[in-house]
Design a protein around this motif. Structure first.
Motif, mmCIF file in Angstrom:
data_model
loop_
_atom_site.group_PDB
_atom_site.id
_atom_site.type_symbol
_atom_site.label_atom_id
_atom_site.label_comp_id
_atom_site.label_asym_id
_atom_site.label_seq_id
_atom_site.Cartn_x
_atom_site.Cartn_y
_atom_site.Cartn_z
ATOM 1 N N LEU A 45 36.405 60.876 -6.093
ATOM 2 C CA LEU A 45 35.170 60.101 -6.198
ATOM 3 C C LEU A 45 34.214 60.491 -5.092
ATOM 4 N N GLU A 46 32.909 60.421 -5.411
ATOM 5 C CA GLU A 46 31.899 60.566 -4.361
ATOM 6 C C GLU A 46 31.520 59.186 -3.827
ATOM 7 N N ARG A 47 30.234 58.966 -3.538
ATOM 8 C CA ARG A 47 29.841 57.800 -2.743
ATOM 9 C C ARG A 47 29.595 56.553 -3.592
ATOM 10 N N PHE A 48 30.635 56.074 -4.226
ATOM 11 C CA PHE A 48 30.567 54.810 -4.934
ATOM 12 C C PHE A 48 30.882 53.674 -3.963
ATOM 13 N N GLY A 49 30.469 52.470 -4.337
ATOM 14 C CA GLY A 49 30.698 51.318 -3.481
ATOM 15 C C GLY A 49 32.157 50.902 -3.439
ATOM 16 N N PRO A 50 32.508 50.028 -2.496
ATOM 17 C CA PRO A 50 33.909 49.612 -2.358
ATOM 18 C C PRO A 50 34.457 48.903 -3.589
ATOM 19 N N GLY A 51 33.579 48.233 -4.368
ATOM 20 C CA GLY A 51 34.060 47.578 -5.574
ATOM 21 C C GLY A 51 34.633 48.556 -6.574
ATOM 22 N N VAL A 52 34.023 49.712 -6.694
ATOM 23 C CA VAL A 52 34.518 50.744 -7.604
ATOM 24 C C VAL A 52 35.876 51.241 -7.138
ATOM 25 N N ASN A 53 35.983 51.531 -5.847
ATOM 26 C CA ASN A 53 37.258 52.006 -5.304
ATOM 27 C C ASN A 53 38.358 50.976 -5.515
ATOM 28 N N GLN A 54 38.045 49.702 -5.281
ATOM 29 C CA GLN A 54 39.057 48.653 -5.442
ATOM 30 C C GLN A 54 39.490 48.531 -6.898
ATOM 31 N N ALA A 55 38.509 48.612 -7.806
ATOM 32 C CA ALA A 55 38.835 48.476 -9.226
ATOM 33 C C ALA A 55 39.730 49.604 -9.695
ATOM 34 N N LEU A 56 39.555 50.803 -9.153
ATOM 35 C CA LEU A 56 40.408 51.932 -9.542
ATOM 36 C C LEU A 56 41.779 51.850 -8.876
ATOM 37 N N ARG A 57 41.812 51.385 -7.641
ATOM 38 C CA ARG A 57 43.107 51.289 -6.951
ATOM 39 C C ARG A 57 44.005 50.236 -7.621
ATOM 40 N N VAL A 58 43.398 49.185 -8.153
ATOM 41 C CA VAL A 58 44.171 48.174 -8.874
ATOM 42 C C VAL A 58 44.925 48.804 -10.042
ATOM 43 N N GLN A 59 44.364 49.879 -10.587
ATOM 44 C CA GLN A 59 44.997 50.585 -11.706
ATOM 45 C C GLN A 59 46.001 51.633 -11.241
ATOM 46 N N LEU A 96 45.614 54.212 -9.372
ATOM 47 C CA LEU A 96 45.135 55.587 -9.314
ATOM 48 C C LEU A 96 45.093 56.061 -7.866
ATOM 49 N N GLN A 97 45.481 57.288 -7.660
ATOM 50 C CA GLN A 97 45.345 57.902 -6.341
ATOM 51 C C GLN A 97 43.926 58.459 -6.220
ATOM 52 N N LEU A 98 43.199 58.053 -5.171
ATOM 53 C CA LEU A 98 41.816 58.467 -4.994
ATOM 54 C C LEU A 98 41.697 59.420 -3.817
ATOM 55 N N VAL A 99 40.863 60.441 -3.978
ATOM 56 C CA VAL A 99 40.550 61.359 -2.889
ATOM 57 C C VAL A 99 39.038 61.503 -2.799
ATOM 58 N N ASP A 100 38.582 62.079 -1.706
ATOM 59 C CA ASP A 100 37.152 62.220 -1.422
ATOM 60 C C ASP A 100 36.608 63.474 -2.108
ATOM 61 N N ALA A 101 35.775 63.273 -3.116
ATOM 62 C CA ALA A 101 35.203 64.416 -3.828
ATOM 63 C C ALA A 101 34.212 65.189 -2.977
ATOM 64 N N GLU A 102 33.646 64.541 -1.971
ATOM 65 C CA GLU A 102 32.670 65.232 -1.133
ATOM 66 C C GLU A 102 33.311 66.417 -0.414
ATOM 67 N N CYS A 103 34.504 66.220 0.107
ATOM 68 C CA CYS A 103 35.208 67.329 0.771
ATOM 69 C C CYS A 103 35.537 68.431 -0.224
ATOM 70 N N LEU A 104 35.920 68.035 -1.431
ATOM 71 C CA LEU A 104 36.247 69.009 -2.468
ATOM 72 C C LEU A 104 35.016 69.848 -2.817
ATOM 73 N N LEU A 105 33.875 69.196 -2.989
ATOM 74 C CA LEU A 105 32.648 69.927 -3.343
ATOM 75 C C LEU A 105 32.177 70.827 -2.220
ATOM 76 N N GLU A 106 32.318 70.382 -0.982
ATOM 77 C CA GLU A 106 31.910 71.230 0.143
ATOM 78 C C GLU A 106 32.705 72.531 0.144
ATOM 79 N N ARG A 107 33.993 72.424 -0.129
ATOM 80 C CA ARG A 107 34.822 73.630 -0.164
ATOM 81 C C ARG A 107 34.433 74.519 -1.345
ATOM 82 N N ALA A 108 34.136 73.891 -2.497
ATOM 83 C CA ALA A 108 33.759 74.673 -3.670
ATOM 84 C C ALA A 108 32.466 75.437 -3.428
ATOM 85 N N ARG A 109 31.503 74.811 -2.751
ATOM 86 C CA ARG A 109 30.186 75.416 -2.564
ATOM 87 C C ARG A 109 30.164 76.492 -1.490
ATOM 88 N N LEU A 110 31.271 76.689 -0.798
ATOM 89 C CA LEU A 110 31.289 77.526 0.404
ATOM 90 C C LEU A 110 30.953 78.986 0.121
#
Length: 400
Positions: free
Chosen positions: A135-149, A151-165
């Motif tokens: 996920l990128e910069r969604f609010g904490p409510g989104v993260n909480q709603a997904l964690r309740v399910q 789901l393992q969440l990681v920071d997409a921003e770091c992933l995209l930075e590496r992809a764009r390198l």
């Protein structure tokens, strides 16, 4: 009327190839990090993934649109007005996740968004091996709603930075055009610079040139004059520029096709050799960026660049710039390579790779002084070293 400089002839096939390359980079990084689904809402990431350029500044603070990028399967865009973005197979209405769009109680829409993610993953059999959702910069409510399910969440921003390198040749061509537009704007700025013009008036010339060529925005208003050049990071103002003033600027221009032209120069209003203090600061900045450019090659570590970087004179150390090198592409990008004085607090290591683009920086202004000089070059890392992407000349009279 702004005359237009010639742009690279990018056909629809070229743009498709550009987007195919960038999507492949994202998916390769997803695979490497064990991610089955990326959900992107950062306007720079959306530009990178599908060339999306609707309301980018609005999207940066009210992220109405978002994109599902599965490791395998269709790209689904939520909230777009256009319907012809490369590689997007389906368009859907978004679940509004900001207070502006969805009200002050985000729980309902966050839950609906989480269900849409789960349904999409089930439909395309994503995450069956326990892979994560980025996920990128969604609010904490989104993260909480997904964690309740669960789901393992990681920071997409770091992933995209590496992809764009690592930049493809077509990306370098786009960056060269952005640089050419910026340098044309700088040329017109230089022609407009005269005693009596304000900093804001002078800075507006670059904006006009960028917009006329289909560019996007400028990240800040990094132009100052006279005593406002020291310390750095004072944005342009209504100050009237006088004859003999140092005028320093950093373009930070997000230009055509979304690529950055990040160039700094410093000039004397009215020209000439300037004062002894102006010449000393200019020579110091000039020597720093040329020494540091010569260090660049594939395989050199960030920590090696730190250790072998130009040894700044004592009077210029306190007001040093925030970094000596940083990456560039669609904006300022990873990595950011710090001075030795800042390394313990902020530094991190890594390796320079071929086809990265780096900006080489210097700000030279003595502590308590009233003169500062900002210089910056953009370079592409080649197999044997580097090549300059920037061509705008330096001030030879200030180097005598």
């Amino acid at each position: 009327m702004i005359e237009l400089i010639k742009a690279p002839a990018l056909s629809d096939k070229d743009i498709q190839a550009l987007c195919d390359y960038r999507l492949a980079r994202i998916r390769a990084e997803m695979s490497r990090q064990g991610v089955s689904l990326c959900v992107l809402n950062n306007p720079v990431s959306l530009r990178y993934a599908i060339n999306f350029d609707e309301y980018q500044l609005f999207q940066s603070h009210i992220p109405t649109c978002y994109l599902f990028v599965p490791l395998e399967g269709p790209l689904v865009m939520h909230g777009a007005t256009g319907r012809e973005w490369p590689n997007v197979q389906e368009y859907r209405r978004p679940d509004f996740l900001t207070p502006f769009d969805g009200g002050l109680d985000p729980e309902r829409n966050s839950g609906r968004f989480a269900k849409a993610v789960l349904d999409f993953m089930a439909e395309h059999r994503l995450g069956e091996g326990g892979q994560a959702v980025a996920l990128e910069r969604f609010g904490p409510g989104v993260n909480q709603a997904l964690r309740v399910q669960n789901l393992q969440l990681v920071d997409a921003e770091c992933l995209l930075e590496r992809a764009r390198l690592i930049k493809a040749d077509i990306e370098i061509a786009c960056m060269r055009h952005a640089v050419a537009v910026a340098e044309y704007g700088m040329q017109l700025m230089r022609q407009s610079m005269r005693p009596g013009i304000t900093e804001n008036q002078l800075w507006s010339v670059l904006h006009q040139v960028n917009v006329a060529h289909g560019g996007n925005w400028i990240e800040g208003r990094m132009l100052s004059s006279g005593p406002r050049t020291n310390p750095w990071l004072q944005e342009s103002s209504h100050r009237v520029i006088d004859a003999g003033d140092m005028v320093a600027f950093d373009t930070d221009m997000i230009g055509p096709m979304g690529y950055i032209a990040d160039i700094s120069r410093s000039w004397i209003c009215g020209g000439g050799a300037g004062t002894e203090q102006q010449r000393a600061a200019y020579r110091h900045a000039y020597d720093e960026i040329h020494h540091n450019m010569a260090l660049i090659r594939p395989g050199i570590r960030f920590s090696e660049l730190r250790d072998r970087a130009w040894q700044r004179a004592p009077q210029y150390q306190a007001n040093r710039y925030v970094c000596s090198f940083h990456g560039a592409g669609l904006c300022d990008e990873y990595p950011k390579i710090y001075y030795a004085e800042d390394w313990a607090h902020s530094g991190y290591d890594g390796v320079v790779e071929e086809n990265m683009v780096l900006c080489v920086e210097s700000y030279s202004g003595a502590l308590g002084g009233d003169v500062g000089v900002k210089l910056e070059e953009m370079v592409r890392v080649t197999a044997s070293g580097y090549e300059r992407l920037t061509t705008y000349p330096f001030e030879q009279e200030l180097l005598m």
